[in-house]
Structure formats: structure tokens, C-alpha cells
Design a protein around this motif. Sequence first.
Motif, PDB file in Angstrom:
ATOM      1  N   TYR A 234       0.840  -1.200   0.000  1.00 48.09           N
ATOM      2  CA  TYR A 234       0.000   0.000   0.000  1.00 48.09           C
ATOM      3  C   TYR A 234       0.875   1.250   0.000  1.00 48.09           C
ATOM      4  O   TYR A 234       2.053   1.230   0.342  1.00 48.09           O
ATOM      5  N   ALA A 235       0.246   2.358  -0.401  1.00 50.47           N
ATOM      6  CA  ALA A 235       0.868   3.679  -0.356  1.00 50.47           C
ATOM      7  C   ALA A 235      -0.204   4.675   0.061  1.00 50.47           C
ATOM      8  O   ALA A 235      -1.404   4.401  -0.050  1.00 50.47           O
ATOM      9  N   TYR A 236       0.222   5.817   0.552  1.00 48.79           N
ATOM     10  CA  TYR A 236      -0.714   6.833   1.020  1.00 48.79           C
ATOM     11  C   TYR A 236      -0.837   7.952   0.000  1.00 48.79           C
ATOM     12  O   TYR A 236       0.143   8.356  -0.628  1.00 48.79           O
ATOM     13  N   ILE A 237      -2.076   8.439  -0.153  1.00 46.65           N
ATOM     14  CA  ILE A 237      -2.311   9.633  -0.945  1.00 46.65           C
ATOM     15  C   ILE A 237      -2.980  10.667  -0.050  1.00 46.65           C
ATOM     16  O   ILE A 237      -3.596  10.319   0.964  1.00 46.65           O
ATOM     17  N   ALA A 238      -2.829  11.922  -0.414  1.00 43.17           N
ATOM     18  CA  ALA A 238      -3.488  13.007   0.321  1.00 43.17           C
ATOM     19  C   ALA A 238      -4.735  13.407  -0.452  1.00 43.17           C
ATOM     20  O   ALA A 238      -4.655  13.843  -1.595  1.00 43.17           O
ATOM     21  N   SER A 239      -5.908  13.230   0.183  1.00 41.58           N
ATOM     22  CA  SER A 239      -7.161  13.554  -0.495  1.00 41.58           C
ATOM     23  C   SER A 239      -7.801  14.781   0.168  1.00 41.58           C
ATOM     24  O   SER A 239      -7.502  15.113   1.318  1.00 41.58           O
ATOM     25  N   GLY A 240      -8.706  15.412  -0.586  1.00 44.85           N
ATOM     26  CA  GLY A 240      -9.418  16.580  -0.056  1.00 44.85           C
ATOM     27  C   GLY A 240      -8.495  17.703   0.348  1.00 44.85           C
ATOM     28  O   GLY A 240      -8.721  18.352   1.378  1.00 44.85           O
ATOM     29  N   VAL A 241      -7.448  17.931  -0.428  1.00 45.46           N
ATOM     30  CA  VAL A 241      -6.457  18.943  -0.062  1.00 45.46           C
ATOM     31  C   VAL A 241      -7.042  20.345  -0.232  1.00 45.46           C
ATOM     32  O   VAL A 241      -7.588  20.686  -1.278  1.00 45.46           O
ATOM     33  N   LYS A 242      -6.935  21.125   0.861  1.00 47.43           N
ATOM     34  CA  LYS A 242      -7.370  22.515   0.839  1.00 47.43           C
ATOM     35  C   LYS A 242      -6.467  23.313   1.757  1.00 47.43           C
ATOM     36  O   LYS A 242      -6.282  22.959   2.925  1.00 47.43           O
ATOM     37  N   ASP A 243      -5.913  24.389   1.226  1.00 43.33           N
ATOM     38  CA  ASP A 243      -4.968  25.216   1.989  1.00 43.33           C
ATOM     39  C   ASP A 243      -3.818  24.371   2.533  1.00 43.33           C
ATOM     40  O   ASP A 243      -3.411  24.517   3.700  1.00 43.33           O
ATOM     41  N   ASN A 244      -3.314  23.477   1.705  1.00 43.96           N
ATOM     42  CA  ASN A 244      -2.175  22.615   2.050  1.00 43.96           C
ATOM     43  C   ASN A 244      -2.471  21.637   3.187  1.00 43.96           C
ATOM     44  O   ASN A 244      -1.551  21.104   3.809  1.00 43.96           O
ATOM     45  N   VAL A 245      -3.739  21.392   3.472  1.00 40.81           N
ATOM     46  CA  VAL A 245      -4.130  20.417   4.491  1.00 40.81           C
ATOM     47  C   VAL A 245      -5.034  19.385   3.827  1.00 40.81           C
ATOM     48  O   VAL A 245      -5.959  19.725   3.081  1.00 40.81           O
ATOM     49  N   GLY A 246      -4.730  18.113   4.078  1.00 42.47           N
ATOM     50  CA  GLY A 246      -5.537  17.059   3.496  1.00 42.47           C
ATOM     51  C   GLY A 246      -5.619  15.864   4.430  1.00 42.47           C
ATOM     52  O   GLY A 246      -5.130  15.900   5.564  1.00 42.47           O
ATOM     53  N   THR A 247      -6.236  14.784   3.936  1.00 42.03           N
ATOM     54  CA  THR A 247      -6.399  13.568   4.720  1.00 42.03           C
ATOM     55  C   THR A 247      -5.627  12.437   4.071  1.00 42.03           C
ATOM     56  O   THR A 247      -5.756  12.201   2.869  1.00 42.03           O
ATOM     57  N   ALA A 248      -4.814  11.756   4.883  1.00 40.97           N
ATOM     58  CA  ALA A 248      -4.044  10.625   4.372  1.00 40.97           C
ATOM     59  C   ALA A 248      -4.965   9.429   4.162  1.00 40.97           C
ATOM     60  O   ALA A 248      -5.696   9.031   5.069  1.00 40.97           O
ATOM     61  N   LYS A 249      -4.924   8.844   2.967  1.00 36.72           N
ATOM     62  CA  LYS A 249      -5.736   7.685   2.638  1.00 36.72           C
ATOM     63  C   LYS A 249      -4.824   6.536   2.209  1.00 36.72           C
ATOM     64  O   LYS A 249      -3.947   6.710   1.347  1.00 36.72           O
ATOM     65  N   LYS A 250      -5.034   5.378   2.804  1.00 36.32           N
ATOM     66  CA  LYS A 250      -4.239   4.203   2.453  1.00 36.32           C
ATOM     67  C   LYS A 250      -4.844   3.528   1.222  1.00 36.32           C
ATOM     68  O   LYS A 250      -6.013   3.140   1.236  1.00 36.32           O
ATOM     69  N   ASN A 251      -4.038   3.392   0.174  1.00 35.43           N
ATOM     70  CA  ASN A 251      -4.475   2.737  -1.059  1.00 35.43           C
ATOM     71  C   ASN A 251      -3.709   1.430  -1.253  1.00 35.43           C
ATOM     72  O   ASN A 251      -2.481   1.429  -1.308  1.00 35.43           O
ATOM     73  N   ILE A 252      -4.459   0.327  -1.334  1.00 37.17           N
ATOM     74  CA  ILE A 252      -3.836  -0.954  -1.646  1.00 37.17           C
ATOM     75  C   ILE A 252      -3.434  -0.937  -3.120  1.00 37.17           C
ATOM     76  O   ILE A 252      -4.255  -0.623  -3.992  1.00 37.17           O
ATOM     77  N   ILE A 253      -2.184  -1.278  -3.409  1.00 43.15           N
ATOM     78  CA  ILE A 253      -1.679  -1.184  -4.783  1.00 43.15           C
ATOM     79  C   ILE A 253      -1.112  -2.535  -5.234  1.00 43.15           C
ATOM     80  O   ILE A 253      -0.780  -3.392  -4.419  1.00 43.15           O
ATOM     81  N   THR A 254      -1.034  -2.676  -6.544  1.00 38.71           N
ATOM     82  CA  THR A 254      -0.353  -3.815  -7.159  1.00 38.71           C
ATOM     83  C   THR A 254       0.838  -3.275  -7.920  1.00 38.71           C
ATOM     84  O   THR A 254       0.688  -2.384  -8.769  1.00 38.71           O
ATOM     85  N   THR A 255       2.013  -3.790  -7.620  1.00 35.44           N
ATOM     86  CA  THR A 255       3.223  -3.293  -8.264  1.00 35.44           C
ATOM     87  C   THR A 255       3.708  -4.253  -9.348  1.00 35.44           C
ATOM     88  O   THR A 255       3.405  -5.443  -9.324  1.00 35.44           O
ATOM     89  N   GLY A 256       4.473  -3.688 -10.275  1.00 38.88           N
ATOM     90  CA  GLY A 256       5.046  -4.487 -11.369  1.00 38.88           C
ATOM     91  C   GLY A 256       6.558  -4.548 -11.272  1.00 38.88           C
ATOM     92  O   GLY A 256       7.109  -4.880 -10.232  1.00 38.88           O
ATOM     93  N   LYS A 257       7.223  -4.154 -12.329  1.00 36.45           N
ATOM     94  CA  LYS A 257       8.681  -4.230 -12.380  1.00 36.45           C
ATOM     95  C   LYS A 257       9.306  -3.009 -11.716  1.00 36.45           C
ATOM     96  O   LYS A 257       8.699  -1.936 -11.660  1.00 36.45           O
ATOM     97  N   THR A 258      10.510  -3.208 -11.228  1.00 35.44           N
ATOM     98  CA  THR A 258      11.265  -2.119 -10.614  1.00 35.44           C
ATOM     99  C   THR A 258      12.451  -1.759 -11.490  1.00 35.44           C
ATOM    100  O   THR A 258      12.983  -2.592 -12.219  1.00 35.44           O
ATOM    101  N   GLN A 259      12.856  -0.502 -11.421  1.00 34.51           N
ATOM    102  CA  GLN A 259      14.028  -0.024 -12.131  1.00 34.51           C
ATOM    103  C   GLN A 259      14.682   1.060 -11.294  1.00 34.51           C
ATOM    104  O   GLN A 259      14.092   2.125 -11.088  1.00 34.51           O
ATOM    105  N   GLY A 260      15.859   0.770 -10.757  1.00 34.57           N
ATOM    106  CA  GLY A 260      16.516   1.737  -9.890  1.00 34.57           C
ATOM    107  C   GLY A 260      15.739   1.905  -8.599  1.00 34.57           C
ATOM    108  O   GLY A 260      15.402   0.935  -7.920  1.00 34.57           O
ATOM    109  N   ASP A 261      15.402   3.163  -8.254  1.00 31.76           N
ATOM    110  CA  ASP A 261      14.683   3.453  -7.013  1.00 31.76           C
ATOM    111  C   ASP A 261      13.173   3.503  -7.205  1.00 31.76           C
ATOM    112  O   ASP A 261      12.445   3.806  -6.251  1.00 31.76           O
ATOM    113  N   PHE A 262      12.687   3.200  -8.404  1.00 32.20           N
ATOM    114  CA  PHE A 262      11.263   3.347  -8.689  1.00 32.20           C
ATOM    115  C   PHE A 262      10.618   2.000  -9.015  1.00 32.20           C
ATOM    116  O   PHE A 262      11.271   1.084  -9.492  1.00 32.20           O
ATOM    117  N   VAL A 263       9.325   1.929  -8.743  1.00 33.55           N
ATOM    118  CA  VAL A 263       8.562   0.726  -9.005  1.00 33.55           C
ATOM    119  C   VAL A 263       7.316   1.104  -9.799  1.00 33.55           C
ATOM    120  O   VAL A 263       6.731   2.177  -9.602  1.00 33.55           O
TER     121      VAL A 263
END
Length: 401
Positions: free
Chosen positions: A341-370
Motif C-alpha cells: 500500500y501507499a498513502y495519498i493526500a485527499s481533499g487537499v485545501k490550503d495545504n491540508v488534506g487527509t491521508a488515505k491508504k491505497n492498496i496497490i499492485t506493483t510491477g517491475k522495478t528499475q533503480g529506485d522506482f517501481v
Amino acid sequence: MKKHPRYTTTMKSTSTIFLLVIVLMSACGNQDEGSVSTIISNGNLEELRAKKKELASQLSGLEEEIALLDAAIGEKVGDKKLSLVTTHKASVTNFDHYVELQGNVTTEQNVLIYPEAAGTLLKVYVKKGQRVSKGQMLASIDDGGMSSQLVQMETQLALAETTFKRQERLWEQKIGTEIQYLQAKANYESLENNVKQFKGQLSKFSIRAPFSGIIDDVIKDQGTVVAPAGPGSEVFRIVNLSDMYIEVDVPESYIANVVPGKAVKVFFPILNRTIESKVRQTGNYINPNNRSFTVEVPVPNADGKIKPNMTAKVHINDYNNPEAILIPQSIVSENAEGEQYAYIASGVKDNVGTAKKNIITTGKTQGDFVEVLSGLKAGDNIIEEGARSVKDNQQVKILNK
């Protein structure tokens, strides 16, 4: 900022109660047959895994409840303490994945030159490191007087040619007999063939370059007796450094994706140089010893610094996604069920938002990125710095520049 007295007292009380609960649970757990220490002493792998999953699930639930309590306490006392994070918007980009392997530089034009006739090495015309052209004379071998014999044969051939042409003109004028004409012709053609064969034999006493390249080694010195066969009879080594390629053993699992025309990046550590090329040829045979097939990658070598048997790191493109979403591997977490999982910031207003946990499926990696195959979309505000410290539904403050 000065903390509200009620807020401070409440936080202290909550922390004290929480610590007491943990101590009591630990004390009780030490006497329980299902305690961590008891399970560890038993050494049963399945029990260890089950206990770890149970505790991880409990911890995840407690963390979420603590986050909710913190938010409720902050609202009650009118003083919210927000976690500071940074984000970036997810976007679609082209993603190329490369498989990294090691290969060796080779060339088909790297050969030892042997003499075709036996005799004394009469003259060596080239030096080590000298560039030569195809057909250039490299050395000559004592022919034992065959050159003089050839001169005599060529003199006889010239006389036979003159006789034949004269007899041919007379025969055209109906002068002389046909048998005289045919004898002159047969004699000329016979001598001509003999001279050609003799020249072929004599050419074996000259050593010439089979292709253009560089004399890598002069193995025999002038005056040495050489022979056309047998170990140690080689005279020169010649190498063509302009037609180089790398042989790479590629695991058979990549046979469907590593095909001729695929992009390749070749890095030579000893030269600190990277060049770009393409797969020229793939083998049709799987080596049963290492379950791999051979790939050829041509490498340009204009300055001649790339040498045969030099090692190189070869990166072959085996996968491409023109509409990929990439995120840093460092922000990807895993829950007790093994889901990423990774977190996204939703409902952002005036630089304030809510952290939401998103279940993700990953594929191939290259260097520091997936590569993210599902769970995120273009435009999502992905939390980067601070991703490890936030909780689901927790309010966060975004500090993006």
C-alpha cells in the motif's frame, strides 16, 4: 506554541493508561501458553508466523484507533497537531525496464596466421601493432629456388604463345596443316596451365593478411624455420577491432522479450564508458547447463579502445509500458496480509488534506522506482516524505515547494 493545559493533562493520562495496558498485557502474556516467549521457545515455524500475523494485525488496529483518538482530542481542545508531509502528483510516463547481465567482448576476426609451406622465414615485413590491409604481404618464406623455375616457365610460355599466334594466322590464310595449328595451341595451353599451377604453389611461400586489421603479435622471428601444420607453427595474430560484438548468456525466462532489435545499454567499467546498441542476433539453442541462450550485441569501436575478452555490464530492454505510473520504492509498505500500500493526500485545501491508504499492485522495478499496475491513478497526490509515519484517515499538512 503554548499547549493547552487540558490538552496536556489529557495526553498524559492517555499515555499513562496506554502504558499500563501494555505492561499488564505483557505480564499476562508471559504466563500465557500463547505468549511470544513460549512460542519462540517451542520453535514451531507455523506458530511463529501465525503469532506475527496476529500481532501485526493488532498493531495496525491500535495505530488506527490511536490516530482517531489523537484527532478527537485535538478537536476537543482546539489544537490540532498535523503531521508534515510532501507529495507529488502521479502522472503517466513511459517506462522501460532493463535486465542487467554481464558479457564478454569478442570478434570473429581474431585469428592466428599459419604458413602454408615449410621453410625458413626469409623476411618479416610488419611489426606488432601495425595496421594492415586485406591481402598485404606480412612475411615471405624461402622457396628453395622455385622463383627461378617460374621465370624459366614464363619464358617458355611466352615462346609458346608467339608460336601459337603465328601458326593461327597461317592457318587462317590456309597455309600449313591443321595438325601444326592444333599442336601449337595444345602446347601453349599446357604451358599456361602449368604456370598458373606453379604460381599457386609459389604463393604459399608468401604470408598475406586474410583481412584488414591490426597485427596483435609477431610470434616467429625472421630466420626461423616454419612449417604449415602442428602446434606452435603460428606466425602472426591479427585482430580486426572495428567489427566487435558482445556475447551475453540470457536466462531462458526472457526468451519471449529479448529479441533482435531490442535496445541495449553497454557499460565498460574499465573505460567508464556507456554506449547504446541493439540486439543483433539471438541463439536458437538453450544451454542445458545454465538454462540460457546466447545474444549478440554489436559495439562500435572507432578509437580501438575496446578489446577482445573485455567484460561489460549489459542492460537489455525486456519490457516497455508507455502509460506507466512510477513511485519511489521507499514509500511502499506492506500489511500483515502481505498487501502492498501507499498513502495519498485527499481533499487537499490550503495545504491540508487527509491521508488515505491505497492498496496497490506493483510491477517491475528499475533503480529506485517501481511500476504501479493498480491502486493509483494519474492526478493522485502521493505522499512521499512522511509516508512511513502517517496513518489512514489522519489529517496532514503538505509542505511542497
